[in-house]
Design a protein around this motif. Structure first.
Motif, PDB file in Angstrom:
ATOM      1  N   GLU A  34       0.791  -1.235   0.000  1.00  3.63           N
ATOM      2  CA  GLU A  34       0.000   0.000   0.000  1.00  3.63           C
ATOM      3  C   GLU A  34       0.826   1.289   0.000  1.00  3.63           C
ATOM      4  O   GLU A  34       0.456   2.247  -0.690  1.00  3.63           O
ATOM      5  N   ASN A  35       1.919   1.377   0.730  1.00  3.32           N
ATOM      6  CA  ASN A  35       2.728   2.606   0.720  1.00  3.32           C
ATOM      7  C   ASN A  35       3.373   2.823  -0.638  1.00  3.32           C
ATOM      8  O   ASN A  35       3.417   3.945  -1.143  1.00  3.32           O
ATOM      9  N   LEU A  36       3.859   1.746  -1.229  1.00  6.11           N
ATOM     10  CA  LEU A  36       4.470   1.828  -2.550  1.00  6.11           C
ATOM     11  C   LEU A  36       3.426   2.209  -3.605  1.00  6.11           C
ATOM     12  O   LEU A  36       3.686   3.028  -4.487  1.00  6.11           O
ATOM     13  N   ALA A  37       2.232   1.630  -3.503  1.00  7.62           N
ATOM     14  CA  ALA A  37       1.159   1.948  -4.453  1.00  7.62           C
ATOM     15  C   ALA A  37       0.827   3.439  -4.402  1.00  7.62           C
ATOM     16  O   ALA A  37       0.662   4.086  -5.444  1.00  7.62           O
ATOM     17  N   LYS A  87       1.264   6.252  -7.361  1.00  8.10           N
ATOM     18  CA  LYS A  87       0.147   7.101  -7.801  1.00  8.10           C
ATOM     19  C   LYS A  87       0.534   8.576  -7.696  1.00  8.10           C
ATOM     20  O   LYS A  87       0.298   9.349  -8.618  1.00  8.10           O
ATOM     21  N   ASP A  88       1.141   8.951  -6.566  1.00  9.03           N
ATOM     22  CA  ASP A  88       1.532  10.348  -6.362  1.00  9.03           C
ATOM     23  C   ASP A  88       2.561  10.815  -7.382  1.00  9.03           C
ATOM     24  O   ASP A  88       2.568  11.982  -7.771  1.00  9.03           O
ATOM     25  N   SER A  89       3.427   9.904  -7.833  1.00 11.41           N
ATOM     26  CA  SER A  89       4.438  10.268  -8.823  1.00 11.41           C
ATOM     27  C   SER A  89       3.881  10.202 -10.244  1.00 11.41           C
ATOM     28  O   SER A  89       4.622  10.412 -11.203  1.00 11.41           O
ATOM     29  N   LYS A  90       2.589   9.904 -10.353  1.00  9.90           N
ATOM     30  CA  LYS A  90       1.898   9.826 -11.649  1.00  9.90           C
ATOM     31  C   LYS A  90       2.553   8.809 -12.588  1.00  9.90           C
ATOM     32  O   LYS A  90       2.798   9.074 -13.762  1.00  9.90           O
ATOM     33  N   HIS A  91       2.808   7.611 -12.050  1.00 11.96           N
ATOM     34  CA  HIS A  91       3.362   6.525 -12.870  1.00 11.96           C
ATOM     35  C   HIS A  91       2.418   6.305 -14.052  1.00 11.96           C
ATOM     36  O   HIS A  91       1.203   6.220 -13.883  1.00 11.96           O
TER      37      HIS A  91
END
Length: 107
Positions: free
Chosen positions: A63-66, A70-74
């Motif tokens: 969850e932290n990696l996900a 998302k925040d880095s707009k992968h």
């Protein structure tokens, strides 16, 4: 020695960028490669579930990696969703009729 802490996963919708593959193991391998993830950051037992449009899948990612992805707009991440643990609200009712967890008929 303490057992390893269980990994908490988030459900993530991933866009692979090509038509859905019939072989879901191959789809999972391609998603894992596109996201540059390995076990335990991506749940191999859950795999890749086809979703919605022709090039979207759902996978479970730590969850932290996900959230960081998302925040880095992968470019492959469409959305991150909760994956709450399912637990009972109360202890099972103890009745004799249908066994130790029987709480009566459902109507």
């Amino acid at each position: 020695m303490m057992p390893p802490k269980p990994v908490d996963y988030a459900m993530v919708t991933v866009k692979l960028g090509k038509p859905q593959l019939a072989d879901l193991k191959q789809a999972f391998a391609e998603i894992r490669s596109a996201l540059a993830l390995s076990k335990p950051d991506i749940d191999e037992s859950y795999g890749a579930i086809p979703m919605g449009k022709n090039d979207e899948y759902v996978v479970l990612i730590e969850e932290n990696l996900a959230q960081k992805m998302k925040d880095s707009k992968h470019p492959n991440i469409i959305g991150v969703f909760a994956n709450p643990k399912m637990e009972p609200f109360s202890p099972p009712a103890g009745g004799k009729k249908g066994g130790p967890h029987w709480s009566g008929p459902c109507f």
